[in-house]
Design an enzyme around this catalytic site. Structure first.
Site, PDB file in Angstrom:
ATOM      1  N   HIS A 129       0.782 -12.187  -2.481  1.00 35.38           N
ATOM      2  CA  HIS A 129       2.042 -12.244  -1.760  1.00 35.38           C
ATOM      3  C   HIS A 129       1.832 -11.780  -0.325  1.00 35.38           C
ATOM      4  O   HIS A 129       0.804 -11.189   0.010  1.00 35.38           O
ATOM      5  CB  HIS A 129       3.089 -11.349  -2.439  1.00 35.38           C
ATOM      6  N   THR A 130       2.836 -12.040   0.484  1.00 35.26           N
ATOM      7  CA  THR A 130       2.755 -11.651   1.893  1.00 35.26           C
ATOM      8  C   THR A 130       2.571 -10.139   2.024  1.00 35.26           C
ATOM      9  O   THR A 130       3.364  -9.361   1.482  1.00 35.26           O
ATOM     10  CB  THR A 130       4.027 -12.076   2.640  1.00 35.26           C
ATOM     11  N   GLN A 131       1.538  -9.744   2.738  1.00 34.83           N
ATOM     12  CA  GLN A 131       1.294  -8.326   2.993  1.00 34.83           C
ATOM     13  C   GLN A 131       1.608  -7.940   4.436  1.00 34.83           C
ATOM     14  O   GLN A 131       1.822  -6.765   4.725  1.00 34.83           O
ATOM     15  CB  GLN A 131      -0.171  -7.992   2.692  1.00 34.83           C
ATOM     16  N   GLN A 132       1.620  -8.909   5.311  1.00 31.99           N
ATOM     17  CA  GLN A 132       1.894  -8.642   6.717  1.00 31.99           C
ATOM     18  C   GLN A 132       2.589  -9.854   7.333  1.00 31.99           C
ATOM     19  O   GLN A 132       2.021 -10.936   7.329  1.00 31.99           O
ATOM     20  CB  GLN A 132       0.596  -8.347   7.477  1.00 31.99           C
TER      21      GLN A 132
ATOM     22  N   TRP B 161      10.401  -9.674   3.858  1.00 34.14           N
ATOM     23  CA  TRP B 161      10.092  -8.688   4.898  1.00 34.14           C
ATOM     24  C   TRP B 161      11.144  -8.727   6.004  1.00 34.14           C
ATOM     25  O   TRP B 161      10.877  -9.142   7.132  1.00 34.14           O
ATOM     26  CB  TRP B 161       8.697  -8.932   5.460  1.00 34.14           C
TER      27      TRP B 161
END
Length: 260
Positions: A31-34, A138
């Site tokens: 998954h998106t980490q940044q 995010w």
């Protein structure tokens, strides 16, 4: 002829060698980490007859000011505005969810419209659900509108599902730079009753100017949305910071030519 469909379209092994299936084993699902493309602060302030929000039009790719026309204030339904900071792709996904929500609500044709508290509850569930899956959206979100009793409504939810309400709220760097300025005129519940629309606009414009001074991921072009207790929504675009002066920078250590 090879009658196995899984082998169709692959190079023939006797000519090009055995097909390397290891290229499909890239590892587990991630998954998106940044976030990649991000928007900075959204600020909002209640006043006696509604809520006012502002967000600049910059979407940054890391430290690169990549897109300068990104709108981050979204009208939802007839009398609600949602301001979103953080990852732009997740923001677009949230915008799609809200569009579907409004379409489904319109199907009912029961004479009732989704108001800001309903949309806020929906978004808080969405954000907490994605956080619980360890795949958060995010973003930090502000929801502005009016309550069922006609009073102004303003609330916050972030990628962890944290929720709260206040007469003055900001996301991103605005939580450090703009909120102290906004709390000078609206620090406690009920203070918004003493604030006129003109005073709220002056405070919003001043905060956006300070953010442009201090936040390297901000822009001097922004949008201002106003939601009144009558349910009227106006979004003013391409507003520019006025009366800016960089003379204060001369006193900042490390700026320009200074004698130690």
């Amino acid at each position: 002829m090879d009658h196995m469909p899984e082998n169709w379209g692959r190079p023939r092994s006797e000519i090009y060698g055995v097909y390397n299936s290891a290229i499909h084993n890239a590892g587990p699902t991630t998954h998106t980490q940044q976030p990649s493309i991000t928007g900075t602060s959204v600020i909002a302030l209640k006043y006696d007859m509604g809520v006012m929000l502002a967000a600049d039009n910059l979407a940054s790719y890391g430290s690169l000011a990549r897109f300068t026309d990104q709108e981050r204030l979204i009208k939802v339904g007839k009398e609600t505005v949602v301001g979103i900071s953080g990852d732009v792709s997740d923001m677009q996904y949230i915008e799609l969810l809200l569009e579907r929500l409004i379409i489904e609500d319109n199907y009912e044709q029961d004479g009732h419209n989704l108001r800001a508290p309903h949309i806020y509850e929906y978004l808080s569930r969405v954000m907490y659900n994605r956080r619980s899956k360890v795949d958060p959206l995010w973003n930090a979100i502000l929801v502005a509108g009016k309550k069922d009793d006609g009073s102004p409504f303003l609330a916050y939810v972030d990628l962890l599902g944290v929720t709260y309400s206040s007469p003055s709220i900001a996301t991103g760097f605005g939580a450090y730079l703009a909120v102290p300025l906004l709390r000078k005129i609206a620090s406690d519940d009920g203070d918004e009753k003493k604030i006129t629309k003109e005073q709220a606009r002056a405070a919003i414009d001043e905060c956006m100017k300070v953010l442009f001074y201090r936040d390297a991921r901000s822009l001097d072009k922004y949008s201002v949305a106003t939601v009144t207790t009558d349910g009227e929504v106006t979004i003013e675009q391409n507003v520019r910071c006025k009366d800016m002066s960089w003379r204060f920078a001369e006193h900042i250590h490390g700026y320009g030519t200074q004698k130690m």
